[in-house]
Enzyme design. Structure first.
Site, PDB file in Angstrom:
ATOM      1  N   GLN A   1       0.801  -1.213   0.075  1.00 44.82           N
ATOM      2  CA  GLN A   1      -0.179  -0.042  -0.117  1.00 44.82           C
ATOM      3  C   GLN A   1       0.955   1.303  -0.037  1.00 44.82           C
ATOM      4  O   GLN A   1       0.698   1.960  -0.742  1.00 44.82           O
ATOM      5  CB  GLN A   1      -0.883   0.032   1.196  1.00 44.82           C
ATOM      6  CG  GLN A   1      -2.117   1.008   1.151  1.00 44.82           C
ATOM      7  CD  GLN A   1      -3.209   0.604   0.155  1.00 44.82           C
ATOM      8  OE1 GLN A   1      -3.518  -0.440  -0.230  1.00 44.82           O
ATOM      9  NE2 GLN A   1      -4.072   1.752  -0.137  1.00 44.82           N
TER      10      GLN A   1
ATOM     11  N   VAL B   1      -6.545   6.768  -2.798  1.00 41.92           N
ATOM     12  CA  VAL B   1      -5.568   5.566  -1.999  1.00 41.92           C
ATOM     13  C   VAL B   1      -5.690   5.676  -0.673  1.00 41.92           C
ATOM     14  O   VAL B   1      -5.406   6.884  -0.126  1.00 41.92           O
ATOM     15  CB  VAL B   1      -3.998   5.624  -2.825  1.00 41.92           C
ATOM     16  CG1 VAL B   1      -3.355   4.576  -2.318  1.00 41.92           C
ATOM     17  CG2 VAL B   1      -4.099   5.738  -4.394  1.00 41.92           C
TER      18      VAL B   1
ATOM     19  N   HIS C   1      -7.951  -3.980   2.104  1.00 44.65           N
ATOM     20  CA  HIS C   1      -7.197  -4.963   1.594  1.00 44.65           C
ATOM     21  C   HIS C   1      -6.173  -5.621   2.576  1.00 44.65           C
ATOM     22  O   HIS C   1      -5.626  -6.806   1.744  1.00 44.65           O
ATOM     23  CB  HIS C   1      -6.642  -4.333   0.210  1.00 44.65           C
ATOM     24  CG  HIS C   1      -7.857  -4.068  -0.795  1.00 44.65           C
ATOM     25  ND1 HIS C   1      -8.145  -4.927  -1.598  1.00 44.65           N
ATOM     26  CD2 HIS C   1      -8.486  -3.102  -0.740  1.00 44.65           C
ATOM     27  CE1 HIS C   1      -9.241  -4.596  -2.401  1.00 44.65           C
ATOM     28  NE2 HIS C   1      -9.363  -3.258  -1.968  1.00 44.65           N
TER      29      HIS C   1
ATOM     30  N   GLU D   1     -18.243   2.628  -3.791  1.00 44.76           N
ATOM     31  CA  GLU D   1     -17.451   1.733  -4.507  1.00 44.76           C
ATOM     32  C   GLU D   1     -18.166   0.523  -4.813  1.00 44.76           C
ATOM     33  O   GLU D   1     -18.151  -0.456  -4.227  1.00 44.76           O
ATOM     34  CB  GLU D   1     -16.023   1.257  -3.594  1.00 44.76           C
ATOM     35  CG  GLU D   1     -15.036   2.219  -3.193  1.00 44.76           C
ATOM     36  CD  GLU D   1     -13.780   1.953  -3.063  1.00 44.76           C
ATOM     37  OE1 GLU D   1     -13.556   0.711  -2.741  1.00 44.76           O
ATOM     38  OE2 GLU D   1     -12.940   2.867  -2.646  1.00 44.76           O
TER      39      GLU D   1
ATOM     40  N   HIS E   1     -15.962  -3.124  -4.838  1.00 45.28           N
ATOM     41  CA  HIS E   1     -15.385  -3.628  -3.441  1.00 45.28           C
ATOM     42  C   HIS E   1     -16.249  -4.386  -2.745  1.00 45.28           C
ATOM     43  O   HIS E   1     -17.303  -3.797  -2.148  1.00 45.28           O
ATOM     44  CB  HIS E   1     -14.834  -2.396  -2.695  1.00 45.28           C
ATOM     45  CG  HIS E   1     -13.962  -2.749  -1.586  1.00 45.28           C
ATOM     46  ND1 HIS E   1     -12.573  -2.427  -1.383  1.00 45.28           N
ATOM     47  CD2 HIS E   1     -14.366  -3.356  -0.285  1.00 45.28           C
ATOM     48  CE1 HIS E   1     -12.319  -2.686  -0.301  1.00 45.28           C
ATOM     49  NE2 HIS E   1     -13.506  -3.414   0.412  1.00 45.28           N
TER      50      HIS E   1
HETATM   51 ZN   LIG Z   1     -10.960  -2.156  -2.832  1.00 46.29          ZN
END
Ligand SMILES: [Zn+2]
Length: 189
Positions: A71, A90, A98, A154, A157
């Protein structure tokens, strides 16, 4: 493994979890995508099922498990490319779901065209919103819950929470993981 682990801006992970990871496929850059074992097995069943139903709109894996250092790399890459705008898209290292191995970003290949970030209007994704609970998954950042989750909508996701019954309850009652965990902690006090 605590399948209800909450990782977000207020609840960072300080070290990488010890995870039993498996490969769930390859992404568009031909890199393997990994998930925690049970989450990954369930994901593969879910994708098999959705892809049988909508063969012209294939749902594929894009991003799964990421270590804290991965990350950091991603953030650095986007900071160099886009400057401080990178922070909008981000997650800061330690705050990304994640890291748990329980989250997956999917993409769609529609009539041969790769859509990295689907919009949620695709038939295959609509099916996933209705049926993901059967496989123990929830749509993690739904529309209208931005202030609670700290993330924009999202549609790509998904998050494994281990129990299809609980995933169904959360979907039925329109509860995010933040709200569910908060409620649970309240009732324990
Ligand atoms: Zn994601």
């Amino acid at each position: 493994m605590d399948y209800l682990i909450l990782v977000n801006k207020e609840n960072p992970l300080y070290t990488n979890l010890k995870l039993d990871l498996i490969k769930v496929g390859k992404n568009h850059d031909n890199e393997y995508v990994y998930m925690e074992k049970l989450a990954g097995l369930s994901l593969m069943r879910m994708l098999d099922d959705v892809n049988k139903l909508f063969p012209f709109e294939k749902v594929v894996v894009n991003s799964g498990y990421r270590s804290i250092s991965k990350q950091e790399e991603i953030l650095k890459y986007y900071l160099e490319k886009e400057g401080s705008k990178a922070y909008e898209r981000v997650a800061l290292p330690k705050t990304s779901e994640h890291h748990t191995g329980l989250a997956i970003d999917v993409s769609v290949i529609k009539n041969g065209i790769y859509i990295e970030d689907p919009t949620g209007i695709e038939e295959s994704l609509k099916w996933l919103y209705e049926n993901a609970y059967k496989y123990g998954f929830i749509l993690r950042y739904p529309l209208g819950k931005e202030s609670i989750c700290g993330y924009m909508y999202e549609p790509w996701h998904f998050r494994y929470i281990g129990f299809s019954k609980l995933a169904f309850e959360m979907k039925k009652n329109n509860l995010t993981l933040e709200e569910y965990v908060l409620e649970k902690n309240k009732s324990l006090q």
